[in-house]
Design an enzyme around this catalytic site. Structure first.
Site, PDB file in Angstrom:
ATOM      1  N   GLY A   1       0.682  -1.059  -0.016  1.00 42.27           N
ATOM      2  CA  GLY A   1      -0.106  -0.050   0.027  1.00 42.27           C
ATOM      3  C   GLY A   1       0.890   1.281   0.119  1.00 42.27           C
ATOM      4  N   GLY A   2       2.105   1.092  -0.519  1.00 42.62           N
ATOM      5  CA  GLY A   2       3.183   2.181  -0.720  1.00 42.62           C
ATOM      6  C   GLY A   2       2.969   3.286  -1.434  1.00 42.62           C
TER       7      GLY A   2
ATOM      8  N   VAL B   1      -2.645  -7.682  -2.180  1.00 38.60           N
ATOM      9  CA  VAL B   1      -2.143  -8.500  -1.024  1.00 38.60           C
ATOM     10  C   VAL B   1      -3.091  -9.545  -0.598  1.00 38.60           C
ATOM     11  CG1 VAL B   1      -0.740  -6.386  -0.132  1.00 38.60           C
ATOM     12  CG2 VAL B   1      -3.175  -6.875   0.565  1.00 38.60           C
TER      13      VAL B   1
ATOM     14  N   ASN C   1       1.325  -2.242   5.261  1.00 40.85           N
ATOM     15  CA  ASN C   1       0.370  -1.123   5.633  1.00 40.85           C
ATOM     16  C   ASN C   1      -0.840  -1.179   4.676  1.00 40.85           C
ATOM     17  OD1 ASN C   1       0.326   2.115   5.862  1.00 40.85           O
ATOM     18  ND2 ASN C   1       0.405   1.622   3.455  1.00 40.85           N
TER      19      ASN C   1
ATOM     20  N   TYR D   1     -13.819  -3.135  10.066  1.00 41.62           N
ATOM     21  CA  TYR D   1     -12.680  -2.539  10.123  1.00 41.62           C
ATOM     22  C   TYR D   1     -11.830  -2.669  11.569  1.00 41.62           C
ATOM     23  CZ  TYR D   1      -8.656   1.135   9.864  1.00 41.62           C
ATOM     24  OH  TYR D   1      -7.529   1.677   9.830  1.00 41.62           O
TER      25      TYR D   1
ATOM     26  N   LYS E   1      -8.641  -4.850  12.388  1.00 40.13           N
ATOM     27  CA  LYS E   1      -7.339  -4.532  12.920  1.00 40.13           C
ATOM     28  C   LYS E   1      -7.019  -5.058  14.302  1.00 40.13           C
ATOM     29  CE  LYS E   1      -6.332  -1.639   9.926  1.00 40.13           C
ATOM     30  NZ  LYS E   1      -4.824  -1.659   9.131  1.00 40.13           N
TER      31      LYS E   1
ATOM     32  N   ILE F   1      -5.645  10.441  12.184  1.00 43.04           N
ATOM     33  CA  ILE F   1      -4.716  10.971  11.067  1.00 43.04           C
ATOM     34  C   ILE F   1      -4.919  11.832  10.035  1.00 43.04           C
ATOM     35  CG2 ILE F   1      -2.716  10.370   9.827  1.00 43.04           C
ATOM     36  CD1 ILE F   1      -2.291   9.665  12.862  1.00 43.04           C
TER      37      ILE F   1
END
Ligand SMILES: NC(=O)c1ccc[n+]([C@@H]2O[C@H](COP(=O)([O-])OP(=O)(O)OC[C@H]3O[C@@H](n4cnc5c(N)ncnc54)[C@H](O)[C@@H]3O)[C@@H](O)[C@H]2O)c1
Length: 256
Positions: free
Chosen positions: A16-17, A65, A88, A153, A157, A186
């Site tokens: 996920g870069g 992924v 990520n 989610y 996680k 974030i």
């Protein structure tokens, strides 16, 4: 041992870069001297990031992924075993649980939890053959305190956090450290649309003990520290990067 030498730079692979936190992690890794492998769903998105990275020798890799064959092929294409792998890649699918479609719940678990397992497994099998390595997964404060309306989610996680602990105890014998970073509010990546609303920014930033939203650089710094030799005796740890948010339940209640 330092994380890199001029003659033999270590490789860091970031899933996920291409965007968001992943792109910031790639930039920090490149500045730290790593040769960076940017892995994402679309090759052109990965390639677009490469000129923005410090240093040379960085590579773009395409893989979903959730597909172990694509992940295996991407590691094969890289040709070297990365010293650092950052799992990520992640998605969020919003919706109240009882109205949420099962397919959307399944998608979140598939990318966030099973995708992380697929990448970490591929990485560990290879790191084992070179005497060790470091894996950093991205969990979330949702692993600790679920955000209402966030579908599968939080469960996915929490699974990443537990997977991190489980892998760390099985992989320690191979000198492979496995940790995760749990970001809070974030201002970037998948949360950018939420914070485009100034009122939401103000309310959420003000609710954090440090009185601000986090940045993608706050997260990337923590990922790089956990992944580096500076954290050589840290494994199985979830580093919460949230400005104090998860401990703030009593902060905003009136006193009588
Ligand atoms: N931004 C936040 O507020 C926040 C907070 C806590 C945790 N996180 C976690 O940080 C990580 C990065 O999130 P972000 O905010 O940068 O999100 P983002 O949506 O900006 O980026 C996610 C990246 O993952 C890639 N991706 C998605 N599915 C993939 C798949 N199947 N295979 C390969 N790549 C895939 C996307 O193409 C994208 O580049 C995620 O794991 C997320 O859950 C983010």
């Amino acid at each position: 041992m330092t994380d890199s030498t001029p003659s033999t730079p270590r490789t860091a692979l970031v899933t996920g870069g291409a965007f968001g936190l992943g792109a910031a992690i790639c930039q920090h890794a490149a500045r730290a001297g790593y040769r960076v492998a940017v892995l994402d769903l679309k090759l052109e998105d990965c390639e677009a990031l490469l000129p923005k990275l410090a240093g040379t020798g960085h590579v773009a890799l395409q893989a979903d992924v959730t597909d172990e064959h694509q992940v295996h092929a991407a590691f094969e294409k890289l040709g070297v075993t990365p010293h650092l792998v950052v799992s990520n890649a992640g998605i969020v699918r919003f919706g109240p649980l009882i109205e949420h479609s099962i397919d959307e719940f399944r998608k979140a678990v598939n990318v966030n939890l099973i995708g992380t397992y697929i990448v970490d497994r591929e990485a560990a099998l290879r790191m084992k053959t070179i005497g060790g390595g470091s894996i950093v997964n991205l969990s979330s404060v949702n692993a600790i305190t679920p955000g209402p309306g966030s579908g599968g989610y939080p469960a996915s996680k929490a699974g990443v956090a537990k997977l991190t602990e489980h892998l760390s105890l099985e992989l320690g014998q191979f000198n492979i450290r496995v940790n995760c970073v749990a970001p809070g509010f974030i201002d970037g990546g998948m949360s950018a649309p939420i914070y485009a609303n100034p009122k939401v920014r103000e309310l959420r930033g003000g609710a954090v003990p440090l009185r601000r939203l986090g940045t993608v650089d706050d997260v990337a710094e923590s990922v790089m520290w956990l992944g580096s030799d500076a954290a050589a005796y840290v494994t199985g740890h979830q580093l919460v990067v949230d400005g104090g948010l998860v401990h703030s339940a009593l902060l905003h209640l009136p006193r009588v």
